[in-house]
Scaffold this active site. Structure first.
Site, short mmCIF file in Angstrom:
data_model
loop_
_atom_site.label_atom_id
_atom_site.label_comp_id
_atom_site.label_asym_id
_atom_site.label_seq_id
_atom_site.Cartn_x
_atom_site.Cartn_y
_atom_site.Cartn_z
N SER A 1 0.86 -1.18 0.00
CA SER A 1 0.00 0.00 0.00
C SER A 1 0.90 1.23 0.00
CB SER A 1 -0.88 -0.04 1.26
OG SER A 1 -1.56 1.18 1.43
N LYS B 1 -1.34 -1.03 -4.26
CA LYS B 1 -2.49 -0.20 -3.87
C LYS B 1 -2.01 1.23 -3.75
CE LYS B 1 -4.75 0.23 0.59
NZ LYS B 1 -5.43 -0.51 1.68
N LYS C 1 -3.00 5.18 -2.65
CA LYS C 1 -3.92 6.03 -1.90
C LYS C 1 -4.34 7.19 -2.79
CE LYS C 1 -3.78 4.00 2.18
NZ LYS C 1 -4.97 3.52 2.88
N ASP D 1 -7.26 3.24 -2.89
CA ASP D 1 -7.90 3.36 -1.58
C ASP D 1 -8.13 4.84 -1.29
OD1 ASP D 1 -8.85 3.18 1.00
OD2 ASP D 1 -7.09 2.15 1.82
N GLU E 1 -11.26 0.99 -2.87
CA GLU E 1 -11.52 0.78 -1.46
C GLU E 1 -12.10 2.05 -0.83
OE1 GLU E 1 -7.97 -0.88 0.31
OE2 GLU E 1 -8.71 -0.51 2.34
N ASP F 1 -13.83 -0.90 3.72
CA ASP F 1 -12.85 -1.00 4.80
C ASP F 1 -13.48 -0.34 6.04
OD1 ASP F 1 -10.74 -0.63 6.60
OD2 ASP F 1 -9.37 0.32 5.21
N LYS G 1 -9.91 -6.29 8.49
CA LYS G 1 -8.88 -5.86 9.46
C LYS G 1 -9.37 -6.37 10.80
CE LYS G 1 -7.24 -1.73 7.12
NZ LYS G 1 -7.35 -0.27 7.06
N GLY H 1 -4.19 -3.98 6.39
CA GLY H 1 -3.09 -3.76 7.33
C GLY H 1 -3.25 -2.42 8.02
O1 OSB Z 1 -6.94 2.27 4.78
O2 OSB Z 1 -5.98 0.42 4.53
C1 OSB Z 1 -5.99 1.52 5.05
C2 OSB Z 1 -2.79 2.08 7.08
C3 OSB Z 1 -3.29 2.75 8.17
C4 OSB Z 1 -4.63 3.06 8.22
C5 OSB Z 1 -5.48 2.68 7.16
C6 OSB Z 1 -4.99 1.98 6.07
C7 OSB Z 1 -3.61 1.70 6.01
C8 OSB Z 1 -2.96 1.06 4.87
C9 OSB Z 1 -1.62 0.40 5.13
O3 OSB Z 1 -3.37 1.11 3.75
C10 OSB Z 1 -1.63 -1.06 4.99
C11 OSB Z 1 -0.39 -1.70 5.55
O4 OSB Z 1 -0.32 -1.98 6.78
O5 OSB Z 1 0.53 -1.95 4.77
MG MG Z 2 -8.27 1.18 3.52
#
Ligand code: OSB
Ligand code: MG
Length: 394
Positions: free
Chosen positions: A157, A183, A185, A210, A235, A260, A284, A312
């Site tokens: 991510s 992924k 953001k 995401d 996402e 999520d 999660k 994660g």
């Molecule tokens: O939205 O998935 C998310 C990390 C912190 C809070 C929200 C998210 C995330 C990530 C990181 O996308 C995922 C990872 O731990 O590699």
């Molecule tokens: Mg997310």
């Protein structure tokens, strides 16, 4: 799969050391730690440079089970914070469980069932109990969960980068390392252009976005435009508590929506599935209140034909190991946000470090009883902010 899979497994096991089928919780410790990230992680809700968390240790007769509460120092992703979780754990979740016998994780959750909300605090404690029970029985956590693999497919991510050039550089770097699912953001003003640029360079890449709740139904045209990018999924495009508007969006776009933020329990998952708010769910374990709820949602999604994947929260080795075991369950059919240790931390509080298997973009599940990891006390001492012991005397 039997509905009471977990109880089914445990009722046939005896606790190796004692010949019992239960353990007695003698002591619980909370450790608030904070570790610097190797690179700042920017999402539509903020930037993280350090990752704090609460590590929970549950002790019984020389054994210790470890859990991780993934609440952060601010309520940007969810309303929970380190301080709310510390309060809820120490005042409501831990006291009724001290000196109590535990045969299944549900024995622990039943003692705080009445507490509303606070899933991350609950998950931290419940998962430590799963780890303790699996260690007591001498079996890996994945076996206790009914998992089926010894390695699971993973991706990375990538946070929002200052420039498009830096974004492309990051993507290239992770692909070179062997990650086969990326992924990105996104947020208003950082969506179509960076995604299209990556898609142009990598026409066959498993690519997804995401939004962390940054858009509204007014952005319908943008999401329809994104259909041309052949994304694996989008996402959480809409509000963090919304399910209904996501159903309206999903009806008008081809790209699968993955929820999520808005799935906090099996009930939310059922609502989302029933009204077709998503085609995929990000699991999660912290967000849904612990491994028991994660198993329940997994089974519900399997029945409904909804694939899940393991999300994660920038976990330490403790949370990452638990995620890996969870992701061995059969309906985890999409790559998880479970990257190698060096993608997050320079040195971690647990061993072994997780490495990517570049030949198939997987991470190998740690072997040995429980989550299979070992906490390193010297490293923990270096990053610890606060510590408290709960036992019969306290
Ligand atoms: O939205 O998935 C998310 C990390 C912190 C809070 C929200 C998210 C995330 C990530 C990181 O996308 C995922 C990872 O731990 O590699
Ligand atoms: Mg997310």
């Amino acid at each position: 799969m039997p509905k009471n899979l977990v109880t089914f497994h445990l009722s046939r096991l005896t606790y190796r050391k004692k010949g019992n089928s239960f353990v007695k919780i003698e002591r619980i410790e909370l450790h608030h730690i904070s570790q610097p990230l190797v690179a700042p992680f920017r999402t539509s809700f903020g930037t993280q440079v350090e990752r704090p968390c609460i590590l929970i240790a549950v002790y019984s007769e020389g054994l210790v089970g470890w859990g991780e509460c993934v609440a952060s120092d601010n309520p940007g992703y969810s309303y929970e914070t380190i301080n709310t979780a510390w309060h809820v754990l120490s005042d409501f979740l831990i006291p009724p469980n001290l000196e109590q016998e535990v045969a299944t994780p549900q024995d622990v959750t039943a003692r705080y069932d009445w507490v509303r909300g606070h899933p991350m605090a609950k998950a931290g404690l419940e998962n430590a109990v799963w780890d303790l029970l699996a260690r007591a029985h001498g079996i890996p956590l994945s076996t206790m969960l009914g998992g089926q693999h010894d390695r699971v497919e993973v991706g990375v991510s990538i946070g929002i980068q200052p420039t498009l050039a830096e974004q492309l550089e990051r993507v290239e770097q992770f692909i070179e390392q062997g990650y086969r699912r990326i992924k990105m953001k996104i947020e208003p003003g950082w969506a179509m252009e960076p995604l299209a640029a990556v898609r142009d360079l990598y026409p066959n890449l498993k690519l997804m976005a995401d939004a962390n709740s940054a858009f509204t139904l007014d952005d319908m045209a943008l999401f329809q435009e994104m259909d041309a990018l052949n994304l694996l999924m989008i996402e959480q495009p809409l509000h963090y508590d919304d399910i209904a508007d996501h159903a309206k969006l999903q009806a008008q776009i081809k790209t699968p929506i993955c929820l999520d933020e808005s799935i906090h329990s099996p009930l939310h998952a059922r609502w989302a599935i029933e009204i077709k708010a998503c085609r995929i769910i990000n699991m999660k374990v912290g967000r849904v209140g612990g491994l028991s709820n994660a198993v329940a949602i997994h089974n519900m999604c399997a029945k409904a034909g909804i694939p899940v994947w393991c999300g994660g929260m920038l976990e330490t080795g403790i949370g990452r190991a638990i995620n890996l075991h969870l992701a061995t369950m059969p309906n985890f059919t999409l790559p998880g946000d479970i990257s190698a240790t060096d993608r997050y931390y320079i040195e971690d509080i647990a061993a072994p470090d997780f490495k990517l298997n570049p030949e198939d973009s997987t991470i190998t599940i740690p072997s040995g009883p429980g989550s299979g990891i070992k906490v390193l006390p010297e490293r923990m001492a270096k990053v610890r902010v606060r510590h408290q012991v709960f036992d019969a005397a306290s």
